[in-house]
Design a protein around this motif. Structure first.
Motif, mmCIF file in Angstrom:
data_model
loop_
_atom_site.group_PDB
_atom_site.id
_atom_site.type_symbol
_atom_site.label_atom_id
_atom_site.label_comp_id
_atom_site.label_asym_id
_atom_site.label_seq_id
_atom_site.Cartn_x
_atom_site.Cartn_y
_atom_site.Cartn_z
ATOM 1 N N SER A 312 0.815 -1.215 0.000
ATOM 2 C CA SER A 312 0.000 0.000 0.000
ATOM 3 C C SER A 312 0.847 1.263 0.000
ATOM 4 O O SER A 312 0.368 2.332 -0.385
ATOM 5 C CB SER A 312 -0.932 0.003 1.219
ATOM 6 O OG SER A 312 -0.182 -0.020 2.425
ATOM 7 N N LEU A 313 2.113 1.146 0.414
ATOM 8 C CA LEU A 313 2.993 2.313 0.449
ATOM 9 C C LEU A 313 3.612 2.620 -0.908
ATOM 10 O O LEU A 313 4.297 3.628 -1.066
ATOM 11 C CB LEU A 313 4.108 2.096 1.487
ATOM 12 C CG LEU A 313 3.653 1.869 2.925
ATOM 13 C CD1 LEU A 313 4.852 1.634 3.834
ATOM 14 C CD2 LEU A 313 2.820 3.048 3.425
ATOM 15 N N ASN A 314 3.384 1.738 -1.905
ATOM 16 C CA ASN A 314 3.956 1.938 -3.234
ATOM 17 C C ASN A 314 3.010 2.637 -4.205
ATOM 18 O O ASN A 314 3.375 2.858 -5.363
ATOM 19 C CB ASN A 314 4.375 0.594 -3.850
ATOM 20 C CG ASN A 314 5.662 0.051 -3.274
ATOM 21 O OD1 ASN A 314 5.659 -0.922 -2.534
ATOM 22 N ND2 ASN A 314 6.775 0.690 -3.602
ATOM 23 N N LEU A 315 1.808 2.977 -3.766
ATOM 24 C CA LEU A 315 0.796 3.486 -4.702
ATOM 25 C C LEU A 315 0.839 4.990 -4.901
ATOM 26 O O LEU A 315 0.123 5.515 -5.747
ATOM 27 C CB LEU A 315 -0.603 3.067 -4.237
ATOM 28 C CG LEU A 315 -0.860 1.558 -4.210
ATOM 29 C CD1 LEU A 315 -2.270 1.278 -3.740
ATOM 30 C CD2 LEU A 315 -0.622 0.942 -5.582
ATOM 31 N N GLY A 316 1.618 5.709 -4.117
ATOM 32 C CA GLY A 316 1.751 7.143 -4.302
ATOM 33 C C GLY A 316 0.556 7.933 -3.801
ATOM 34 O O GLY A 316 -0.234 7.455 -2.971
ATOM 35 N N LYS A 317 0.391 9.153 -4.336
ATOM 36 C CA LYS A 317 -0.622 10.080 -3.830
ATOM 37 C C LYS A 317 -1.903 10.087 -4.658
ATOM 38 O O LYS A 317 -2.690 11.020 -4.588
ATOM 39 C CB LYS A 317 -0.033 11.496 -3.783
ATOM 40 C CG LYS A 317 1.159 11.631 -2.830
ATOM 41 C CD LYS A 317 1.665 13.055 -2.786
ATOM 42 C CE LYS A 317 2.844 13.199 -1.822
ATOM 43 N NZ LYS A 317 3.339 14.585 -1.753
ATOM 44 N N THR A 318 -2.110 9.059 -5.463
ATOM 45 C CA THR A 318 -3.342 8.976 -6.243
ATOM 46 C C THR A 318 -4.529 8.704 -5.326
ATOM 47 O O THR A 318 -4.369 8.222 -4.196
ATOM 48 C CB THR A 318 -3.243 7.857 -7.284
ATOM 49 O OG1 THR A 318 -3.106 6.598 -6.603
ATOM 50 C CG2 THR A 318 -2.030 8.061 -8.187
ATOM 51 N N GLN A 325 -4.883 2.690 1.134
ATOM 52 C CA GLN A 325 -4.273 2.858 2.454
ATOM 53 C C GLN A 325 -5.324 3.008 3.542
ATOM 54 O O GLN A 325 -5.164 2.490 4.653
ATOM 55 C CB GLN A 325 -3.332 4.062 2.421
ATOM 56 C CG GLN A 325 -2.085 3.820 1.585
ATOM 57 C CD GLN A 325 -1.407 5.097 1.137
ATOM 58 O OE1 GLN A 325 -1.677 6.162 1.672
ATOM 59 N NE2 GLN A 325 -0.544 4.996 0.141
ATOM 60 N N VAL A 326 -6.426 3.696 3.228
ATOM 61 C CA VAL A 326 -7.511 3.835 4.197
ATOM 62 C C VAL A 326 -8.166 2.487 4.469
ATOM 63 O O VAL A 326 -8.381 2.097 5.627
ATOM 64 C CB VAL A 326 -8.562 4.843 3.702
ATOM 65 C CG1 VAL A 326 -9.796 4.817 4.606
ATOM 66 C CG2 VAL A 326 -7.977 6.248 3.664
ATOM 67 N N MET A 327 -8.478 1.755 3.396
ATOM 68 C CA MET A 327 -9.157 0.463 3.559
ATOM 69 C C MET A 327 -8.282 -0.552 4.270
ATOM 70 O O MET A 327 -8.745 -1.296 5.146
ATOM 71 C CB MET A 327 -9.604 -0.066 2.192
ATOM 72 C CG MET A 327 -10.838 0.631 1.644
ATOM 73 S SD MET A 327 -11.459 -0.120 0.132
ATOM 74 C CE MET A 327 -10.201 0.392 -1.031
ATOM 75 N N VAL A 328 -7.022 -0.601 3.899
ATOM 76 C CA VAL A 328 -6.117 -1.563 4.526
ATOM 77 C C VAL A 328 -5.921 -1.215 6.001
ATOM 78 O O VAL A 328 -5.897 -2.100 6.866
ATOM 79 C CB VAL A 328 -4.762 -1.594 3.783
ATOM 80 C CG1 VAL A 328 -3.746 -2.427 4.549
ATOM 81 C CG2 VAL A 328 -4.948 -2.162 2.386
#
Length: 461
Positions: A312-318, A325-328
């Motif tokens: 989840s930390l690899n997805l950037g600011k999209t 990140q919220v769901m996880v």
């Protein structure tokens, strides 16, 4: 050992004296009696097939799912992919061994419920050759200690995982907060969730957590493959033995649910639905294995050596990245109570026994102890923030023993009375033990060395 011999073993751990009704004498009661008295304060309702599979699913889906890319980086594509499937098969098989041994021991004891993990191991040793019978109490204590360390270790990791993801979300809005402050904020909803004491009533919480994790993984995989994946040839096919040890510790951590197997089976309305061919165990673990393998393969293929300890930390600011990140974070937050529940159920009888002379309400002791232990896990998380290495250490040290050591050992002990040795079964169990010992030794050493090396570094602030 005969059923009478079994009864004598059980009687060493429990008193046959009548229940005390005077509060002044409550401290004299046996821990099992106190546990039964405390359980009367709420109705233990059985779970159905769906509720059981939700618990099993959520019990295995946690931070380890999104750490599989990190695991594949340390194992290499050619090694990690087949080895993850092999490891999954070994873990699922060991879970079936545990269930089968529990069924055999229940037939000997005549108890209404199946014995739990530690009780099953104890009874298998108690019914083993004479030299091993004296180990029965010791191995029961060892199993309970490993379960508590593992489950509470997961809880510590959950704090680190949630705060790391929330910090990433806030940075997208130029809000800077220390992860330790975020851990303290996360503690409030976590504390409220652990006050739920019944697995049946935890089912909606687990279902919401599982849904968040599934949606989070789906969005992650979509973002990873929407622009195509790099050629596999650009990724490492294999790595060094030292890195492979980190892979093993992370991967075995992902299959974190063996401590939940017997509690979930015991809480089902139809226990036979748990381990049948299309039962809770096989169906749930098939889906779990598919998700683990997909997350690891796609995650490492997409991001290579830059893959983070959590995908989840690899997805950037999209927006997609933020939503994942919220769901996880929500999925892990509401999954804390299930992992926590198992450790508390093990420790609570002894705590109730010790505290009953001072506090006469089992309910108050229960809730107070839950609060105290949640504070302990928070404190540990604040002191050891190295997420990836901490995952590897817990996996290699304790999860290996529970998932791959005890089940084949007790399976061999319960097969000793056959007229002819089960050669294939013994060879299979021996190979599982070799795998476990290698992973236990090498993985624990490398993970602990990494934590010591990074200790004191403010990696998360």
């Amino acid at each position: 050992m005969s059923a009478n011999g079994k009864a004598s073993v059980r009687n060493e751990n429990s008193h046959t004296s009548p229940k005390f009704t005077n509060n002044n004498n409550r401290h004299k009661m046996d821990p099992d009696e106190l546990r039964k008295e405390e359980e009367k304060s709420y109705k233990e309702e059985p779970t159905n097939y769906f509720q059981a599979i939700v618990h099993l699913f959520k019990g295995n889906i946690g931070p380890g799912l999104f750490a599989m890319g990190f695991a594949f980086k340390h194992g290499g594509i050619a090694v990690s992919t087949p080895f993850t499937l092999l490891l999954a098969l070994a873990c699922i098989h060991c879970q079936h061994l545990l269930v089968n041994c529990s069924i055999r021991m229940r037939a000997i004891s005549g108890d209404e419920k199946y014995p739990d993990f530690a009780e099953t191991v104890e009874l298998c040793f108690a019914n083993s050759p004479t030299k091993l019978r004296t180990w029965s109490k010791s191995v029961r204590i060892a199993v309970n200690v490993f379960i508590c360390i593992t489950q509470l270790g997961f809880c510590c990791i959950y704090f680190v995982f949630i705060s790391t993801n929330v910090k990433k979300i806030l940075l997208g809005y130029d809000i800077v907060m220390d992860v330790r402050i975020l851990m303290l904020i996360c503690f409030i909803p976590i504390w409220l969730s652990i006050l739920i004491r019944n697995l049946k009533y935890l089912a909606p919480v687990s279902a919401f957590a599982a849904l968040c994790m599934i949606l989070g993984l789906g969005i992650t995989l979509y973002y990873a493959i929407k622009d195509g994946l790099p050629p596999i040839s650009e990724r490492r096919m294999y790595t060094s033995p030292r890195e492979l040890a980190i892979y093993f510790g992370t991967a075995i951590f992902a299959f974190e649910g063996i401590a939940l197997v017997l509690p979930i089976k015991n809480c089902m309305k139809k226990t036979e639905d748990f381990d049948k061919p299309l039962g809770v165990l096989n169906v749930g673990m098939f889906v779990v294995t598919t998700m683990f393998t997909s997350a690891g393969f796609v995650g490492y293929t997409k991001w290579g050596e830059q893959v983070a300890a959590s995908l989840s930390l690899n997805l950037g600011k999209t927006w997609g990245g933020i939503s994942v990140q919220v769901m996880v974070s929500l999925g892990v937050l509401f999954g804390y109570c299930l992992q926590f529940h198992i450790a508390i159920q093990i420790m609570l009888p002894s705590v109730t026994h010790a505290m009953s002379r001072f506090i006469h309400s089992p309910l108050l002791i229960n809730l107070g102890f839950r609060t105290l232990m949640s504070i302990v896990t928070l404190s540990i998380a604040l002191l050891v923030p190295a997420l990836g290495l901490f995952i590897s250490l817990i996996g290699a040290l304790c999860s290996t023993a529970l998932a791959l050591v005890f089940p084949p050992v007790i399976d061999m002990l319960t097969q000793r009375e056959g007229k002819y040795p089960h050669v294939i079964s013994y060879i299979k169990n021996f190979l599982i033990l070799v795998l476990a010992v290698l992973g236990f030794a090498v993985g624990s050493f490398e993970s602990l060395y990494g934590i010591i090396t990074h200790f004191g570094k403010d990696d998360l602030s």
